[in-house]
Design a protein around this motif. Structure first.
Motif: not given
Ligand SMILES: [Zn+2]
Length: 302
Positions: A23-26, A40-42, A47-48, A60-62
């Motif tokens: 997830i982190g590396a958008a 997912s990237r989406a 969120a980002d 995102l948390l869900a």
């Protein structure tokens, strides 16, 4: 933003790329084949792209795996971030803000020292370096697996202690009763347990200065089936316990940026015990390198 971080190893058995989530590396590369990408990237991009938007944060948390701890009757929920860190809701929100607030590329550093919220190094003080732990065998599927973990803990703790006797870090195993909890005073500093509800990780731990209710080192089913050195996985987890962050925070492409709450102790080394299998770095043995040793001596010389 909460003060506490728990980390884990998301090294996948037999996979050359170890990140359990992607997830982190958008702006970075996509998930590596074989990964279990649950976010997912989406989800992440939404969120980002909207820090402070509770709806985007909730989505995102869900999608994140969760881990719960019982804290004397209070159930505490944490989200597995990047297959690597256990964060509460505030931490995740803070992490998103931190991504936007970060400054330019930091200097390359190998062993990375966690900083507390007040900016001070997150190491055990001189008076708190006698660190006791109990292994709660009642949580393990079998006595054999508990014995295997006990042996690996003995090796891993010895390896860190041997780096720097003058640093006076000593791990002591104490007897465990079923359900034993970490604490202060007479209770063990931390407790090793088997977690049957694992979500894409091998082991998970905590940081120096975390409160007692977070001081668990958890191993999972994958810990016993992965090709990683069992003592090595625990050396990595104990690295977090000693205050060290993931080496790949400063790695070249292919790894995940986490945040800037650390300072470098040594030049970047892709073979560090604290490096995941990403960006061309990482090892199956998770041994302590010369740089790891030098960084540890620097962090604990005071
Ligand atoms: Zn880790």
């Amino acid at each position: 933003m909460g003060a506490y971080r728990l980390l884990e190893v998301a090294l996948k058995a037999g996979a050359l790329a170890g990140l359990g989530l992607a997830i982190g590396a958008a702006s970075g590369p996509g998930p590596v084949p074989g990964e279990a990408a649950k976010v997912s990237r989406a989800d992440f991009a939404a969120a980002d792209g909207a820090p402070g938007d509770p709806a985007a944060l909730n989505r995102l948390l869900a999608a994140l795996p969760q881990v719960t701890f019982d804290d004397n009757g209070t159930t505490r929920h944490f989200y597995v971030w990047e297959g690597d860190m256990l964060l509460d809701r505030e931490d995740v929100a803070g992490m998103i803000f931190a991504r936007h607030a970060r400054e330019g590329p930091a200097r390359a550093g190998e062993l990375l020292l966690q900083l507390r919220d007040d900016g001070q190094p997150g190491v055990w003080s001189r008076t708190a370096r006698s660190i006791s732990y109990a292994i709660d065998c009642s949580t393990f599927p079998s006595a054999g697996e508990c014995a295997e973990t006990t042996q690996a803990m003995a090796t891993a703790t010895h390896d860190w202690e041997a780096v720097c006797p003058s640093c006076q870090v000593k791990f002591h195993r104490v007897n465990a009763t079923p359900g034993i909890k970490p604490g202060n005073g007479g209770a063990p500093t931390f407790v090793v347990r088997y977690n049957p509800d694992a979500a894409d990780y091998i082991a998970i731990s905590f940081f120096a200065n975390d409160p007692a209710y977070k001081r668990y080192l958890l191993v999972t089913h994958d810990y016993f089936t992965s090709d990683f050195s069992k003592a090595g996985v625990l050396r990595h987890e104990l690295g977090h316990v000693l205050g060290y962050r993931h080496e790949h925070n400063r790695a070249p492409g292919g790894c995940v940026f986490e945040d800037n709450r650390w300072k470098p102790l040594t030049p970047y080394d892709p073979h560090s015990v604290m490096h995941y299998f990403c960006g061309g770095g990482g090892t199956m043995t998770l041994a302590l390198t010369d740089s790891d040793r030098a960084g540890h001596r620097t962090a604990y010389k005071l």
